[in-house]
Design a protein around this motif. Structure first.
Motif, mmCIF file in Angstrom:
data_model
loop_
_atom_site.group_PDB
_atom_site.id
_atom_site.type_symbol
_atom_site.label_atom_id
_atom_site.label_comp_id
_atom_site.label_asym_id
_atom_site.label_seq_id
_atom_site.Cartn_x
_atom_site.Cartn_y
_atom_site.Cartn_z
ATOM 1 N N GLN A 289 8.130 -17.187 -3.955
ATOM 2 C CA GLN A 289 9.299 -18.064 -3.931
ATOM 3 C C GLN A 289 9.718 -18.326 -2.482
ATOM 4 O OE1 GLN A 289 13.127 -16.646 -5.498
ATOM 5 N NE2 GLN A 289 13.536 -18.699 -6.286
ATOM 6 N N ALA B 203 7.508 -12.313 -2.421
ATOM 7 C CA ALA B 203 6.514 -12.037 -3.460
ATOM 8 C C ALA B 203 7.197 -11.301 -4.606
ATOM 9 C CB ALA B 203 5.386 -11.190 -2.890
ATOM 10 N N VAL C 83 6.714 -9.681 -8.479
ATOM 11 C CA VAL C 83 5.652 -9.221 -9.369
ATOM 12 C C VAL C 83 5.734 -9.893 -10.746
ATOM 13 C CG1 VAL C 83 6.896 -7.249 -10.365
ATOM 14 C CG2 VAL C 83 4.406 -7.156 -10.130
ATOM 15 N N ILE D 163 9.677 -2.837 -12.946
ATOM 16 C CA ILE D 163 9.946 -2.039 -11.752
ATOM 17 C C ILE D 163 10.702 -0.761 -12.104
ATOM 18 C CG2 ILE D 163 11.229 -2.016 -9.569
ATOM 19 C CD1 ILE D 163 8.649 -3.655 -9.517
ATOM 20 N N VAL E 12 10.427 -3.435 -1.729
ATOM 21 C CA VAL E 12 9.984 -2.043 -1.727
ATOM 22 C C VAL E 12 11.061 -1.185 -2.381
ATOM 23 C CG1 VAL E 12 9.473 -0.068 -0.268
ATOM 24 C CG2 VAL E 12 8.551 -2.292 0.332
ATOM 25 N N ASP F 281 20.132 -7.712 -2.159
ATOM 26 C CA ASP F 281 21.261 -7.527 -3.085
ATOM 27 C C ASP F 281 22.520 -7.052 -2.369
ATOM 28 O OD1 ASP F 281 19.242 -8.052 -4.815
ATOM 29 O OD2 ASP F 281 19.141 -6.059 -5.704
HETATM 30 P P1 C2E Z 1 12.433 -11.391 -10.743
HETATM 31 O O1 C2E Z 1 11.193 -11.990 -10.229
HETATM 32 O O2 C2E Z 1 12.621 -11.256 -12.219
HETATM 33 O O3 C2E Z 1 12.583 -9.979 -10.051
HETATM 34 C C1 C2E Z 1 13.618 -9.100 -10.421
HETATM 35 C C2 C2E Z 1 13.697 -7.927 -9.494
HETATM 36 O O4 C2E Z 1 12.536 -7.103 -9.635
HETATM 37 C C3 C2E Z 1 13.709 -8.309 -8.018
HETATM 38 O O5 C2E Z 1 14.981 -8.686 -7.664
HETATM 39 C C4 C2E Z 1 13.235 -7.026 -7.374
HETATM 40 O O6 C2E Z 1 14.297 -6.127 -7.255
HETATM 41 C C5 C2E Z 1 12.252 -6.481 -8.393
HETATM 42 N N1 C2E Z 1 10.875 -6.807 -7.969
HETATM 43 C C6 C2E Z 1 10.168 -7.926 -8.205
HETATM 44 N N2 C2E Z 1 8.916 -7.824 -7.678
HETATM 45 C C7 C2E Z 1 8.841 -6.614 -7.089
HETATM 46 C C8 C2E Z 1 7.813 -5.894 -6.376
HETATM 47 O O7 C2E Z 1 6.690 -6.362 -6.151
HETATM 48 N N3 C2E Z 1 8.129 -4.643 -5.930
HETATM 49 C C9 C2E Z 1 9.357 -4.085 -6.144
HETATM 50 N N4 C2E Z 1 9.590 -2.866 -5.678
HETATM 51 N N5 C2E Z 1 10.340 -4.729 -6.799
HETATM 52 C C10 C2E Z 1 10.089 -5.974 -7.271
HETATM 53 P P2 C2E Z 1 15.217 -9.497 -6.299
HETATM 54 O O8 C2E Z 1 14.498 -8.839 -5.171
HETATM 55 O O9 C2E Z 1 16.682 -9.705 -6.134
HETATM 56 O O10 C2E Z 1 14.442 -10.855 -6.541
HETATM 57 C C11 C2E Z 1 15.038 -12.078 -6.811
HETATM 58 C C12 C2E Z 1 15.064 -12.327 -8.276
HETATM 59 O O11 C2E Z 1 15.883 -13.475 -8.522
HETATM 60 C C13 C2E Z 1 13.698 -12.673 -8.871
HETATM 61 O O12 C2E Z 1 13.678 -12.198 -10.213
HETATM 62 C C14 C2E Z 1 13.723 -14.195 -8.855
HETATM 63 O O13 C2E Z 1 12.833 -14.777 -9.774
HETATM 64 C C15 C2E Z 1 15.163 -14.445 -9.221
HETATM 65 N N6 C2E Z 1 15.669 -15.733 -8.772
HETATM 66 C C16 C2E Z 1 15.232 -16.498 -7.758
HETATM 67 N N7 C2E Z 1 15.971 -17.613 -7.645
HETATM 68 C C17 C2E Z 1 16.919 -17.545 -8.610
HETATM 69 C C18 C2E Z 1 17.991 -18.432 -9.014
HETATM 70 O O14 C2E Z 1 18.248 -19.493 -8.442
HETATM 71 N N8 C2E Z 1 18.752 -18.005 -10.067
HETATM 72 C C19 C2E Z 1 18.508 -16.835 -10.720
HETATM 73 N N9 C2E Z 1 19.291 -16.508 -11.747
HETATM 74 N N10 C2E Z 1 17.519 -15.996 -10.363
HETATM 75 C C20 C2E Z 1 16.725 -16.352 -9.316
#
Ligand code: C2E
Ligand code: CA
Ligand code: CA
Length: 592
Positions: A350, A365, A367, A383, A423, A485
């Motif tokens: 993203q 990135a 997952v 996670i 991470v 966050d």
């Molecule tokens: P997501 O992709 O569903 O990821 C949710 C959370 O999983 C992430 O929150 C992160 O804490 C964890 N995560 C994801 N991939 C990994 C990884 O490879 N390793 C580890 N350790 N943790 C991981 P985070 O970091 O706040 O990521 C942003 C989230 O917000 C993502 O959800 C993304 O898809 C979502 N997002 C992006 N843009 C928007 C938006 O405009 N609105 C909303 N509601 N959500 C959005």
């Protein structure tokens, strides 16, 4: 001093304005409001400073004019924040209706602005109420932060230190032992028959057992010893000055007696036992992980021996240093383990952009996992499961390897954009973590200056000393760190100064409510000001629509990420997306 909690309490206001007529007008309006109010007035910076610096100075709210005869009213902000209250609401009162001035005043740390032309008793009363609410909110945040720090380091049931605090103390003890040779023991205790009590007599009985044993341990050991509850019915103790097998056995006998003493609960007498494993430092070396694993293994051995005798402690021998594997929690864990082994996890990308001109600053990135039979599992659920398992390290290292390999292939077309990798906090505790990140980056030929790790705020608060060390090591290798966050209930500005943080990401819950909520706007305001003064870029995530984007930019928060800009996409689509995106940008530039 309970002025914070009573909505009708007398309010003490300060008005700083060099125009006598304007000042009197504001005073009259304030007096017409619903609250009893006392007002002090200053006609210049100098007078205001005198009032602020009085030993007993206390103001609930300050109204501040910019253009004073002896200088800019904004110069008073630091004195007010330091001398009165860092959260004192400060209302800018300007003769000018200019939007820019309004925005500037908010940016410089004002809570709100009013223009003299639009002043009315209702408007002034509303500002007072909002100011009081704002201050209350800020105070609550500070209190929550303190609570969180305590809570993040203690077990809520027994109030004993938890695993995080225990490992921190263990690290310190190892370091001290290495320097001075001070011996100590790591003791692991697992209660016997606890599950039976819990299952047959209920959780209340189980809780009573844990609380009682926790209290006994604390009462009977010394101040210098750390007694922790690691989870479930597992306790760990750091005992200072245990220097040999004999004193270790003496301690074990004492502990066993403490645990076996009957516990009275709900008219019943309960009996539990304990299996104890002990590892001695420096006998078994100075590695915290090694000592813990040895004590753990000894404890399991004692449990397996299972005899009913009083002496159920096992002392770890030097050959017992193999860490023991934990049990799997059934199918899901095995499926995840297989997905890691076969690299069938995937990461979506993203973009994070400069919202003023669309420049792509980086990609996060995220997952993605399609469970072979159950379909896609949400990233945060995946996670969370991984974080509670023995798979965390393998997962993290796969993530680094996978994503950095992909990034390396795209590096030439990505201009200056960075790759941002999430991470988990617990990885900071792994001794080889930084080395592994550095090695993987180098192996794929990725420029470390373009690698950014995202860590949550809670990770830093839970173990600041350790976090600081890891961040500094990363920085030595040019790898940067983003706080993810940020503001999620426990905003902590103080420690940002101490950490080499390269970016702050405002939690997306604030951005979601942003256009409607004054509180969230306040928080973003404060963050913009703070980050500007610290020179740390601020990123808004969860930007879902153009209105939010425009408001953020106007407020000085220029970096953004979110569905409104671009949803996370499969890696294979990134190249085309970039071309289209940059094509559009160039078109807009030409038209402009
Ligand atoms: P997501 O992709 O569903 O990821 C949710 C959370 O999983 C992430 O929150 C992160 O804490 C964890 N995560 C994801 N991939 C990994 C990884 O490879 N390793 C580890 N350790 N943790 C991981 P985070 O970091 O706040 O990521 C942003 C989230 O917000 C993502 O959800 C993304 O898809 C979502 N997002 C992006 N843009 C928007 C938006 O405009 N609105 C909303 N509601 N959500 C959005
Ligand atoms: Ca993130
Ligand atoms: Ca986030």
């Amino acid at each position: 001093m309970d002025h914070l909690h009573n909505g009708t309490q007398n309010i003490h206001a300060l008005i700083v304005d060099d125009d006598d007529v304007d000042r009197e007008r504001l005073v009259r309006m304030l007096r017409r409001g619903p609250r009893a109010i006392t007002v002090e007035q200053a006609a210049s910076q100098a007078q205001a400073l005198d009032l602020i610096r009085q030993p007993e100075a206390h103001f609930d709210i300050v109204f501040l004019d910019f253009g004073l005869t002896d200088g800019d009213g904004r110069d008073l902000l630091p004195a007010i924040r330091d001398g009165i209250d860092p959260d004192c609401p400060i209302i800018a009162v300007t003769g000018n209706a200019d939007e820019q001035i309004a925005a500037d005043s908010i940016k410089s740390g004002m809570t709100e602005y009013l223009t003299k032309r639009s002043l009315s008793p209702e408007r002034v009363a509303a500002s007072v109420e909002e100011g009081m609410a704002w201050r209350q909110y800020r105070h609550d945040l500070r209190r929550q932060e303190e609570e969180l720090t305590h809570r993040s380091l203690h077990d809520p049931l027994t109030d004993l230190p938890n695993r995080t605090l225990f490992s921190d103390r263990l690290d310190q003890a190892c370091a001290r032992a290495r320097r001075s040779g001070d011996p100590f023991a790591v003791v692991m205790i697992d209660l016997d028959r606890f599950k039976e009590i819990n299952d047959s007599l209920g959780h209340a009985a189980g809780d009573a057992v844990l609380v009682t044993i926790g209290r006994r341990l604390r009462e009977h050991l010394r101040e210098v010893d750390t007694i922790a509850r690691l989870g479930g019915d597992e306790f760990a103790i750091l005992l200072q000055n245990v220097d040999g097998e004999e004193s270790a056995r003496a301690v074990a006998t004492k502990l066993t007696e403490m645990i076996q003493a009957p516990i009275v609960h709900g008219g019943r007498v309960l009996h539990v036992g304990g299996s104890i494993g002990i590892a001695l430092c420096p006998l078994l070396g100075f590695s915290p992980e090694g000592l813990l694993a040895a004590a753990d293994e000894a404890m399991y051995e004692s449990k397996r021996a299972g005899g009913r005798g009083t002496d159920k402690a096992v002392l770890a021998a030097t050959s017992d240093l193999q860490p023991r594997r934990r049990y799997d929690q059934g199918g899901l864990m095995q499926d995840i383990e297989r997905a890691i082994a076969t690299r069938t996890l995937d990461w979506h990308w993203q973009p994070k952009v400069d919202m003023r001109n669309g420049e792509v600053l980086g990609f996060e990135a995220l997952v993605r996992w399609d469970h072979p039979t159950d379909g896609p599992l949400p990233a945060d659920v995946l996670i969370e499961t991984i974080e509670q398992s023995h798979l965390l390290e393998a997962f993290t290292y796969l993530c680094l390897d996978f994503v950095l390999e992909q990034f390396a292939a795209l590096q030439p077309v990505l201009d200056k954009a960075a790759i941002c990798i999430n991470v988990s906090a617990r990885m900071l505790e792994r001794p080889g973590f930084v080395g592994h990140v550095v090695e993987t980056t180098a192996r794929h030929g990725v420029d470390p200056a373009r690698v950014m790790l995202e860590l949550t705020e809670t990770a830093l608060i839970a173990n600041p000393a350790q976090a600081k060390r890891v961040i500094e090591q990363l920085q030595d290798h040019k790898i940067s760190l983003s706080i993810d966050d940020f503001g999620a209930g426990f905003t902590s500005f103080g420690y940002l100064r101490d950490f080499a943080v390269s970016e702050i990401k405002i939690d997306r819950s604030f951005i979601a409510r942003f256009t409607e909520s004054r509180f969230d706007q306040s928080l973003v305001h404060s963050l913009v000001v703070l980050c500007e003064s610290l020179g740390i870029p601020l990123v808004a995530e969860g930007v879902e629509n153009p209105e939010t984007q425009a408001m953020l930019v106007a407020m000085g928060c220029t970096c953004g990420q979110g569905y409104g800009i671009c949803r996370p996409m499969p890696y294979a689509e990134v190249r085309d997306w970039l071309e289209t995106w940059n094509g559009k940008r160039n078109g807009e530039r030409l038209r402009a």
